[in-house]
Design an enzyme around this catalytic site. Structure first.
Site, mmCIF file in Angstrom:
data_model
loop_
_atom_site.group_PDB
_atom_site.id
_atom_site.type_symbol
_atom_site.label_atom_id
_atom_site.label_comp_id
_atom_site.label_asym_id
_atom_site.label_seq_id
_atom_site.Cartn_x
_atom_site.Cartn_y
_atom_site.Cartn_z
ATOM 1 N N SER A 118 0.928 -1.224 -0.038
ATOM 2 C CA SER A 118 0.097 0.079 -0.142
ATOM 3 C C SER A 118 0.982 1.228 -0.148
ATOM 4 O O SER A 118 2.004 1.186 0.095
ATOM 5 C CB SER A 118 -0.889 -0.023 1.264
ATOM 6 O OG SER A 118 -1.795 -1.081 1.225
ATOM 7 N N HIS A 123 1.613 15.636 -2.193
ATOM 8 C CA HIS A 123 1.906 16.469 -3.209
ATOM 9 C C HIS A 123 1.728 18.089 -2.794
ATOM 10 O O HIS A 123 0.383 18.154 -2.529
ATOM 11 C CB HIS A 123 1.676 16.218 -4.593
ATOM 12 C CG HIS A 123 1.934 14.816 -4.786
ATOM 13 N ND1 HIS A 123 3.421 14.494 -5.094
ATOM 14 C CD2 HIS A 123 1.295 13.782 -5.057
ATOM 15 C CE1 HIS A 123 3.393 13.248 -5.535
ATOM 16 N NE2 HIS A 123 2.024 12.711 -5.396
ATOM 17 N N CYS A 146 -5.002 -1.889 2.096
ATOM 18 C CA CYS A 146 -5.607 -3.138 2.020
ATOM 19 C C CYS A 146 -5.889 -3.582 3.345
ATOM 20 O O CYS A 146 -4.866 -3.504 4.134
ATOM 21 C CB CYS A 146 -4.853 -4.281 1.025
ATOM 22 S SG CYS A 146 -4.520 -3.711 -0.667
#
Length: 268
Positions: A118, A123, A146
């Site tokens: 995962s 950003h 997950c």
């Protein structure tokens, strides 16, 4: 079917549902001159450098009980930064009961879950209006996991980690997993609204709108700061330095910017 720890699901293999949280925050500032704008962008670059963003994502990994496999980070020129974590976790037995609740997650406590291959990313995007009036800072954070628990448990900490005027939050459960009889499960926990994962004191600070597609397991919440203090949007001076006319004009421009971001369209 109510899916809880009290009625455990016996799966065929690993729980491979993908649960993705996207958190977008916006900070708005009024910068009258080029010098003010450059000072604001420098402040943002220092406040949200790759180093600090890495610490925030490490806290997120701790909250969801993830093991960090790899970190990639970069400060960009002239502005902006990006950080990506690759995370994993071995199956955890007897997880705490609160991870199944549709409730806000912790700030600095640990919550365990199952994760494999995962990721967590952030950003940043500083930008400004061409006439040098409005400057806006945006940060996009994605947490994809997950396992048994939704990454929404990290949302509370993320909101507290950023100064935000407008937020857009998306949550989606993708794919399916199977129980021991082969029956497909397209979601493994109950959810009615992202707002249930935000504590009441933060909800009171924002006007919120939900746009949910329940049959597709897609949830969307938009938030706009409710209380307005012009001093929080001026950089390097306070509103007592402005004439009443200037204060009214700047207030109108900031409200206009917030509304366009909140509603996701240009307002003519």
């Amino acid at each position: 079917m109510k899916l809880t720890h009290e009625k455990a699901i016996e799966l065929h293999g690993f729980n491979n549902l993908t649960k993705s949280l996207s958190f977008n925050m916006y900070d708005i500032c009024f910068t009258r001159t080029r010098e003010e704008r450059e000072a604001y962008l420098n402040y943002i670059d220092e406040q949200y450098s790759a180093e600090r963003l890495t610490r925030i994502l490490q806290d997120v990994a701790d909250i969801i009980g993830a093991h960090v496999l790899n970190i990639a980070s970069q400060d960009f020129e002239p502005t902006g930064a990006s950080v990506t974590f690759l995370i994993s976790e071995a199956p955890v037995h007897n997880p705490p009961l609160e991870i199944f609740e549709e409730s806000p997650g912790p700030l600095m406590e640990s919550v365990v879950l199952q994760l494999d291959k995962s990721h967590i990313t952030v950003h940043t995007y500083p930008e400004y209006h061409p006439d040098e009036g409005i400057s806006t800072f945006r940060a996009d954070i994605d947490v994809s996991t997950c396992g048994e628990i939704s990454p929404l448990k990290a949302l509370h900490h993320l909101i507290r980690s950023f100064e935000t005027d407008v937020m857009t939050i998306d949550y989606r459960v993708r794919g399916f997993t199977r129980d021991k009889d082969g029956y497909k499960l397209f979601i493994d926990h109950e959810i009615s609204s992202i707002q249930n994962y935000i504590p009441d004191d933060l909800i009171d600070m924002f006007d919120m709108i939900d746009v949910n597609v329940y049959q597709e397991n897609i949830f969307h919440t938009k938030c706009k700061l409710r209380n307005f203090d012009l001093n929080n949007y001026l950089f390097g001076y306070t509103k007592d330095k402005l004439s009443p006319e200037e204060a009214a004009e700047i207030t109108e421009r900031i409200h206009f910017e917030m509304d366009e971001i909140f509603y996701g369209k240009n307002i003519i």
